[in-house]
Design a protein around this motif. Structure first.
Motif, mmCIF file in Angstrom:
data_model
loop_
_atom_site.group_PDB
_atom_site.id
_atom_site.type_symbol
_atom_site.label_atom_id
_atom_site.label_comp_id
_atom_site.label_asym_id
_atom_site.label_seq_id
_atom_site.Cartn_x
_atom_site.Cartn_y
_atom_site.Cartn_z
ATOM 1 N N VAL A 1 28.773 47.735 49.994
ATOM 2 C CA VAL A 1 28.633 47.246 48.618
ATOM 3 C C VAL A 1 27.296 46.530 48.439
ATOM 4 N N LEU A 2 26.939 45.667 49.386
ATOM 5 C CA LEU A 2 25.697 44.911 49.246
ATOM 6 C C LEU A 2 24.464 45.805 49.364
ATOM 7 N N CYS A 3 24.423 46.705 50.341
ATOM 8 C CA CYS A 3 23.233 47.540 50.544
ATOM 9 C C CYS A 3 23.150 48.704 49.562
ATOM 10 N N ASP A 4 24.251 49.423 49.380
ATOM 11 C CA ASP A 4 24.200 50.658 48.606
ATOM 12 C C ASP A 4 24.513 50.486 47.121
ATOM 13 N N MET A 5 25.264 49.474 46.781
ATOM 14 C CA MET A 5 25.623 49.299 45.378
ATOM 15 C C MET A 5 24.861 48.148 44.730
ATOM 16 N N GLU A 6 24.739 47.043 45.453
ATOM 17 C CA GLU A 6 23.996 45.892 44.926
ATOM 18 C C GLU A 6 22.506 45.958 45.262
ATOM 19 N N GLU A 7 22.136 46.888 46.139
ATOM 20 C CA GLU A 7 20.753 47.143 46.519
ATOM 21 C C GLU A 7 20.057 45.955 47.176
ATOM 22 N N ARG B 1 25.928 41.046 38.115
ATOM 23 C CA ARG B 1 25.877 41.435 39.523
ATOM 24 C C ARG B 1 27.128 40.964 40.267
ATOM 25 N N VAL B 2 27.608 39.765 39.960
ATOM 26 C CA VAL B 2 28.832 39.266 40.594
ATOM 27 C C VAL B 2 30.015 40.132 40.161
ATOM 28 N N PHE B 3 30.055 40.476 38.876
ATOM 29 C CA PHE B 3 31.137 41.333 38.380
ATOM 30 C C PHE B 3 31.115 42.690 39.086
ATOM 31 N N ALA B 4 29.931 43.312 39.197
ATOM 32 C CA ALA B 4 29.823 44.621 39.857
ATOM 33 C C ALA B 4 30.266 44.525 41.320
ATOM 34 N N PHE B 5 29.850 43.466 41.996
ATOM 35 C CA PHE B 5 30.237 43.243 43.391
ATOM 36 C C PHE B 5 31.758 43.145 43.502
ATOM 37 N N ALA B 6 32.364 42.321 42.645
ATOM 38 C CA ALA B 6 33.819 42.139 42.673
ATOM 39 C C ALA B 6 34.538 43.436 42.324
ATOM 40 N N ARG B 7 34.014 44.157 41.375
ATOM 41 C CA ARG B 7 34.667 45.402 40.972
ATOM 42 C C ARG B 7 34.622 46.425 42.103
ATOM 43 N N HIS B 8 33.506 46.497 42.808
ATOM 44 C CA HIS B 8 33.414 47.433 43.933
ATOM 45 C C HIS B 8 34.392 47.051 45.038
ATOM 46 N N LEU B 9 34.551 45.768 45.285
ATOM 47 C CA LEU B 9 35.468 45.348 46.350
ATOM 48 C C LEU B 9 36.923 45.480 45.937
ATOM 49 N N LEU B 10 37.223 45.158 44.681
ATOM 50 C CA LEU B 10 38.613 45.113 44.239
ATOM 51 C C LEU B 10 39.108 46.427 43.635
ATOM 52 N N ARG C 1 38.763 46.647 36.967
ATOM 53 C CA ARG C 1 38.047 45.764 36.039
ATOM 54 C C ARG C 1 38.769 44.433 35.839
ATOM 55 N N GLU C 2 40.069 44.453 35.678
ATOM 56 C CA GLU C 2 40.811 43.232 35.351
ATOM 57 C C GLU C 2 40.684 42.184 36.451
ATOM 58 N N ASP C 3 40.915 42.592 37.704
ATOM 59 C CA ASP C 3 40.782 41.652 38.814
ATOM 60 C C ASP C 3 39.341 41.166 38.935
ATOM 61 N N ALA C 4 38.385 42.074 38.763
ATOM 62 C CA ALA C 4 36.968 41.703 38.873
ATOM 63 C C ALA C 4 36.572 40.687 37.801
ATOM 64 N N GLU C 5 37.091 40.858 36.589
ATOM 65 C CA GLU C 5 36.791 39.893 35.515
ATOM 66 C C GLU C 5 37.348 38.515 35.851
ATOM 67 N N GLU C 6 38.575 38.481 36.349
ATOM 68 C CA GLU C 6 39.183 37.198 36.709
ATOM 69 C C GLU C 6 38.434 36.530 37.861
ATOM 70 N N VAL C 7 38.079 37.306 38.865
ATOM 71 C CA VAL C 7 37.345 36.751 39.997
ATOM 72 C C VAL C 7 35.975 36.247 39.544
ATOM 73 N N THR C 8 35.294 36.996 38.700
ATOM 74 C CA THR C 8 33.968 36.580 38.221
ATOM 75 C C THR C 8 34.052 35.245 37.499
#
Length: 196
Positions: free
Chosen positions: A145-151, A42-51, A54-61
């Motif tokens: 991202v929180l409402c529509d993607m992370e539900e 879920r953290v990865f998906a959140f980061a990927r939607h914001l960033l 994939r590469e940046d999201a993996e590093e942030v996660t």
């Protein structure tokens, strides 16, 4: 499954998470591992939607869980772990967005094979959506991202943002409208004939 069974499962899950958080606050590495398993996707998906890549999201996660481990003692007992964790993720994503970076054009493994151009169109649409999302202000991006993607439900998002429920719902409405307008504009530009 009835509503009462779902409530019982949710209560059991919340109780289990609370026990893990208590162990985590006391420095138990196994508890961190369990919390990691519960939230990493879920953290990865959140980061990927914001960033947007994939590469940046993996590093942030990775950094999110490292910081969470380092700051376990700062987690208030009455505070929700998920909100705290996603706050760390949001801050790291904002830091990453402020850094200069190259444009990443991702290619999912299943899109590599030719399928009569459908994967190319799908990737182009994803890029347009990511660009439109990136053009929104930070609060609009977060609420979408929180409402529509992370539900998350609107009440959770309101608490997380420190806003009233009506203000959060209003912001979500405006964010969706703004995203729709940007997407409509981007897609109409693609369909216009270009002079050579």
């Amino acid at each position: 499954m009835g509503a009462s069974e779902e409530k019982a499962i949710q209560h059991s899950t919340e109780h289990y998470e609370q026990r893990l958080v208590a162990r985590f606050r006391n420095g138990d590495p196994e508890a961190l591992g369990s919390l990691f398993e519960m939230y990493v996707d879920r953290v990865f998906a959140f980061a990927r939607h914001l960033l947007g890549n994939r590469e940046d999201a993996e590093e942030v996660t990775s950094e999110v869980f490292l910081r969470a481990f380092e700051r376990a003692a700062t987690l208030r007992e009455e505070g929700a772990f998920r909100g705290w964790l996603f706050r760390i993720a949001r801050n790291l994503c904002l830091d990453r967005m402020r850094q200069p970076r190259l444009l990443w054009l991702e290619s999912e493994e299943n899109e590599v094979a030719s399928d009569n151009g459908r994967s190319t169109a799908k990737m182009e649409n994803r890029i347009v959506v990511h660009q439109a999302l990136a053009e929104l202000n930070e609060e609009y991006r977060l609420v979408l991202v929180l409402c529509d993607m992370e539900e998350w439900d609107a009440k959770e998002v309101a608490e997380w943002l420190g806003k009233s429920l009506p203000a959060t719902k209003s912001m979500l409405y405006r964010a969706r409208k703004s995203l729709r307008e940007r997407l409509a504009g981007a897609w109409s530009e693609e369909n216009e004939p270009h002079d050579m």
